[in-house]
Design an enzyme around this catalytic site. Structure first.
Site, short mmCIF file in Angstrom:
data_model
loop_
_atom_site.label_atom_id
_atom_site.label_comp_id
_atom_site.label_asym_id
_atom_site.label_seq_id
_atom_site.Cartn_x
_atom_site.Cartn_y
_atom_site.Cartn_z
N GLU A 126 44.49 48.12 27.67
CA GLU A 126 45.60 47.67 28.52
C GLU A 126 45.34 46.26 29.03
O GLU A 126 44.22 45.92 29.38
CB GLU A 126 45.75 48.63 29.71
CG GLU A 126 47.01 48.41 30.52
CD GLU A 126 47.21 49.53 31.55
OE1 GLU A 126 47.57 49.19 32.70
OE2 GLU A 126 47.01 50.71 31.20
N ASP A 128 47.23 43.74 31.87
CA ASP A 128 48.23 43.85 32.93
C ASP A 128 48.54 42.56 33.66
O ASP A 128 47.63 41.84 34.08
CB ASP A 128 47.75 44.81 34.04
CG ASP A 128 47.64 46.24 33.58
OD1 ASP A 128 48.36 46.62 32.65
OD2 ASP A 128 46.82 46.98 34.15
N GLU A 130 50.58 42.48 37.18
CA GLU A 130 51.24 43.28 38.20
C GLU A 130 51.64 42.37 39.35
O GLU A 130 50.82 41.58 39.83
CB GLU A 130 50.34 44.41 38.69
CG GLU A 130 50.13 45.51 37.67
CD GLU A 130 49.25 46.62 38.18
OE1 GLU A 130 49.56 47.79 37.90
OE2 GLU A 130 48.25 46.33 38.86
#
Length: 395
Positions: A126, A128, A130
């Site tokens: 993953e 990310d 955010e």
């Protein structure tokens, strides 16, 4: 004291304060905005894609609105929403222009990320972005993270303040992932790079991933550790996406070998060497962001990692020019702050530091200002500046 003298003193103080506030505005503009690096547009390698042809809804379909290339993701009291790319990619470039919700957005989380969690629930990869909402007067914050081969116990979070208002206009957020490095970029400016060094081993993402974008309720942790939950009286919360760019080697994540991707531009220096390493200008921009806007890095969190993770000690020698000045120094991928400084610095944004410097200059320069001086703020500056914002702590 004579009343006239008191009135004269009061007016003089008011005039000096007026001068100080005006100069503070100019100090913020000159010391902050003028330093934003100018970087070549790496996204120019890639064409914008149709949303309808390349993405699909994953949840909250009633809260997704597509109109003339713009896609709105909404969060209300009923549901959040999100979309996913129709293909998985083994290495690639993932990008979109995003505008975040304005006003009250505490507890709201907007994620723009790659993942293969559906195919590999026990050992997923993953990458990310955010975006963590906040209460009025306090800015949004940006968090990045990297997981490889299910390394969720070794979170690699880094958090940043913005150098612009992400609710006022669209800004480009991009992830570049290939066998050499992972680069997070904002408006083409690198904010984070992880090199695929030997010590990282299985923690480096190495399986095909899809791209996701979601908006959801993070009341339990997103703002001040859950102090400010989502307030649905301010709903719906709307994040808008446009200018979708997505390119890589399309792959089946369940295939063990990805031999057909070996010749792709993300894995071949003869095709796109500028995708496999940062230029001197990009390294200078990376240094600028991490020095001025990063307020937390896992590499500096000794309470969490008494023994630093392998990539935290990686360094490269940089020789480059920043705003016309030659710089040569050893550049660490780590923040320059200690863990103690990182904790306290989350209570003071970079713009606050600039303003303090401006105030110091003002106090030195206007100790004998003439009380008859009058200033009128130019029309172009009679607007609230994002840099004149409140405390950025808590995220």
């Amino acid at each position: 004291m004579d009343a006239r003298l008191l009135l004269f003193t009061s007016k003089r103080q008011e005039q000096l304060l007026h001068i100080a506030l005006i100069l503070e505005v100019f100090a913020v503009i000159l010391l902050a905005d003028a330093r934003i690096p100018l970087i070549a547009d790496i996204s120019g390698h890639f064409e914008s894609l149709s949303f309808k042809e390349n993405y699909a809804t994953i949840f909250g379909e009633p809260n997704i609105l597509e109109d003339r290339g713009n896609v709105q993701l909404k969060l209300d009291e009923h549901s959040g929403s999100g979309f996913i790319s129709q293909d998985n990619y083994y290495y690639g470039f993932f990008s979109a222009s995003i505008k975040l919700p304005a006003n009250y957005a505490a507890g709201v989380v907007i994620a723009f990320y790659t993942s293969n969690g559906d195919a590999f629930p026990q050992n997923h990869d993953e990458l990310d972005f955010e975006f963590l909402g906040n209460i009025p007067g306090r800015e949004w914050n940006m968090q990045t993270n990297i997981y490889g081969n299910g390394s969720v116990a070794r979170g690699r979070e880094e958090r940043f303040n913005f150098w612009f208002d992400p609710t006022a206009d669209f800004h480009d957020f991009s992830i570049l992932w290939n066998p050499k490095h992972i680069v997070f970029m904002v408006d083409n400016i690198p904010i984070r790079e992880m090199l695929n060094i030997d010590g990282i081993s299985g923690d480096y993402p190495s399986k095909p991933m899809a791209l996701y974008a979601t908006i959801w309720d993070g009341s339990g942790w997103a703002t001040d550790g859950g102090k400010y939950p989502v307030n649905y009286e301010h709903a719906p919360f709307v994040a808008t996406f446009t200018n979708f760019k997505l390119q890589g080697c399309v792959s089946n994540p369940e295939e063990t070998l990805q031999d057909h991707c070996e010749s792709s531009e993300f894995n071949n220096p003869d095709k796109s060497s500028d995708l496999l390493s940062l230029s001197a200008e990009q390294k200078a921009a990376l240094e600028w962001v991490r020095t001025n806007y990063m307020y937390y890095s896992y590499c500096d969190d000794k309470g969490r990692y008494p023994v630093s993770l392998p990539e935290c000690s990686q360094t490269t020698e940089i020789s480059h020019s920043v705003n016309g000045q030659k710089i040569r120094k050893s550049h660490s991928r780590r923040s320059k702050r200690s863990s103690k400084e990182s904790s306290s610095s989350s209570k003071e944004s970079s713009s606050t530091k600039i303003k303090e410097r401006g105030r110091s200059l003002i106090s030195e320069s206007f100790s004998s200002a003439d009380e008859s001086i009058k200033f009128v703020l130019p029309p172009a500056l009679r607007l609230p500046l994002y840099t004149r914002r409140g405390n950025a702590s808590g995220n």
